[in-house]
Motif scaffolding. Structure first.
Motif, PDB file in Angstrom:
ATOM      1  N   ASP A  61       0.820  -1.207   0.000  1.00 28.48           N
ATOM      2  CA  ASP A  61       0.000   0.000   0.000  1.00 28.48           C
ATOM      3  C   ASP A  61       0.856   1.260   0.000  1.00 28.48           C
ATOM      4  N   GLU A  64       1.837   1.949  -3.534  1.00 27.39           N
ATOM      5  CA  GLU A  64       0.663   2.417  -4.282  1.00 27.39           C
ATOM      6  C   GLU A  64       0.297   3.851  -3.891  1.00 27.39           C
ATOM      7  N   ARG A  68       0.168   7.066  -6.375  1.00 34.56           N
ATOM      8  CA  ARG A  68      -1.079   7.837  -6.555  1.00 34.56           C
ATOM      9  C   ARG A  68      -0.875   9.292  -6.148  1.00 34.56           C
ATOM     10  N   LEU A  90       2.994  -5.248  -8.171  1.00 36.38           N
ATOM     11  CA  LEU A  90       1.549  -5.265  -7.934  1.00 36.38           C
ATOM     12  C   LEU A  90       1.029  -3.855  -7.622  1.00 36.38           C
ATOM     13  N   ALA A  91       1.815  -3.084  -6.869  1.00 36.20           N
ATOM     14  CA  ALA A  91       1.420  -1.703  -6.539  1.00 36.20           C
ATOM     15  C   ALA A  91       1.251  -0.882  -7.825  1.00 36.20           C
ATOM     16  N   ARG A  94      -1.898  -1.932  -9.669  1.00 32.47           N
ATOM     17  CA  ARG A  94      -3.127  -1.459  -9.019  1.00 32.47           C
ATOM     18  C   ARG A  94      -3.463  -0.001  -9.377  1.00 32.47           C
ATOM     19  N   THR A  95      -2.456   0.760  -9.801  1.00 31.01           N
ATOM     20  CA  THR A  95      -2.762   2.127 -10.250  1.00 31.01           C
ATOM     21  C   THR A  95      -3.247   2.126 -11.703  1.00 31.01           C
ATOM     22  N   ALA A 227      -8.577   4.391   0.370  1.00 33.31           N
ATOM     23  CA  ALA A 227      -8.530   2.982   0.755  1.00 33.31           C
ATOM     24  C   ALA A 227      -8.687   2.878   2.269  1.00 33.31           C
ATOM     25  N   SER A 229      -6.307   1.643   4.707  1.00 29.06           N
ATOM     26  CA  SER A 229      -4.929   1.179   4.800  1.00 29.06           C
ATOM     27  C   SER A 229      -4.223   1.881   5.948  1.00 29.06           C
TER      28      SER A 229
END
Ligand SMILES: *Cc1c(COP(=O)(O)O)cnc(C)c1O
Length: 371
Positions: A61, A64, A68, A90-91, A94-95, A227, A229
């Motif tokens: 997170d 990410e 962002r 993966l981060a 996810r964007t 989120a 998080s």
């Protein structure tokens, strides 16, 4: 068996501090985003020498959130190290952005020269997630230069490199922000999941504080679709009381074990790459390289000697099945990273290893007959 980690010994060391932190937090009766998180964030930022630390639910997170905060969106291209934990890429996915993989250097870290070539050829790349892999610091002067020359937004992945320095400068100080993880096996591990984003930039810190709490700017006023998080109060209290004060000692112990391995593993079939020039490494992992096809024989021998090993990582990121359907670019073909992964094995280097166990790991390595 000598394991990659030893949480039983860690508990014997830290248990009392954790009980006291639990008692304090419980008596206060406040479990989400309170005094404990604020205090831990302050301690972490102070230790790192950056203005803000924002506690999050994980390292994934944190990467990410950083991307962002810097405006990374679907369609963007993000340069990223070719060998890392899957969370790094993966981060980016996810964007909605597309990862671009450079080649690796002799330590398995991103080859910053190749990164420069890719950025020259693809000026549309605006983001970079370099990973200070294994606890080695990448060359921060070169990261600075790449950021300035190509107008990059850089999130440094410091999940394995808390406390690492390059020529005296802390890793995480070349990009706009640094992401780290408190996964239990990390150098500063929590007793559960956690992560943080660190930055000198007030607006990145502000965005991340808002994003982690459903995008809430004021109570029940949501500025963005964020989120859930949040680093929770208990983990923050544990990290503040038990983790932070021990981190310097844990790091020194890792460095001493690494020095012993470097000096005493003399088996010619085992390559022990020295840390990159200028890196004051914190040895999250201790990678060695064995000849092609020899991983199973090496690992079997060490297991028979009572020594656990691991692979970091069996595949380069672009070889992961999950990535095949997604779009990604690999301008150099990725051969060096794929090859590195076919040779890499990690030895135990956790801070609770005894000197006798370090000697046993060395003896096990030196008694391996590669054939
Ligand atoms: C562990 C790790 C992450 C992910 O952290 P989590 O807290 O497990 O989400 C990201 N990058 C690297 C390099 C890691 O080692």
């Amino acid at each position: 068996m000598i394991g990659m980690n030893d949480f039983t010994r860690q508990w014997a060391d830290v248990g009392q501090d954790l009980h006291a932190a639990l008692e304090r937090t419980g008596r206060r009766g406040w479990y989400i985003l309170g005094e404990e998180v604020r205090r831990f964030e302050e301690g972490l930022a102070g230790l790192w020498g950056l203005r803000h630390a924002v506690g999050l639910a994980s390292g994934l997170d944190a990467i990410e959130a950083g991307l962002r905060a810097l405006g990374c969106a679907p369609g963007d291209l993000v340069l990223v190290s070719p060998i890392s934990a899957f969370a790094t890429v993966l981060a980016i996915l996810r964007t909605g952005a597309t990862p671009v993989f450079p080649e690796c250097d002799g330590n398995g870290l991103a080859d910053l020269g190749h990164c420069n070539e890719i950025l020259e050829a693809q000026p549309s790349i605006r983001f970079f997630v370099p990973v200070h892999l294994y606890g080695h610091a990448l060359n921060l002067d070169l990261l600075d230069e790449l950021r300035r020359r190509h107008g990059l937004s850089i999130i440094e992945d410091c999940a394995q490199s808390i406390g690492a320095k390059w020529n005296g400068r802390p890793c995480g100080s070349a990009g706009q922000a640094a992401a780290t993880s408190f996964y239990p096996t990390k150098n500063l591990g929590a007793w559960g999941d956690g992560g943080a984003l660190l930055t000198n930039d007030d607006s990145i810190a502000g965005f991340t504080r808002c994003w982690r709490d459903y995008g809430q700017a004021d109570k029940y006023r949501h500025a963005i679709a964020g989120a859930n998080s949040r680093l929770d109060e208990l983990q923050a209290a544990f990290l503040h009381d038990a983790g932070l004060p021990r981190l310097p000692g844990w790091t020194r112990r890792r460095a001493r074990i690494a020095a012993a391995y470097r000096q005493s593993i003399t088996n010619p079939a085992i390559a022990v790459p020295p840390p990159p020039a200028g890196s004051e490494s914190v040895w999250h992992l201790f990678p060695v390289l064995v000849p092609e096809g020899m991983k199973p024989s090496f690992r079997r021998h060490l297991e028979r000697c009572g020594v656990a090993t691991a692979e970091h990582y069996p595949l380069a990121l672009f070889e992961q099945p999950a990535l095949q359907p997604a779009r990604f670019l690999c301008p150099g073909g990725g051969q060096r990273a794929a090859t590195f992964c076919r040779h890499e094995i990690s030895l135990p280097v956790h801070p609770y290893l005894t000197s006798a166990e370090v000697d046993r790991v060395i003896a096990a390595c030196n008694s391996w007959a590669a054939a």
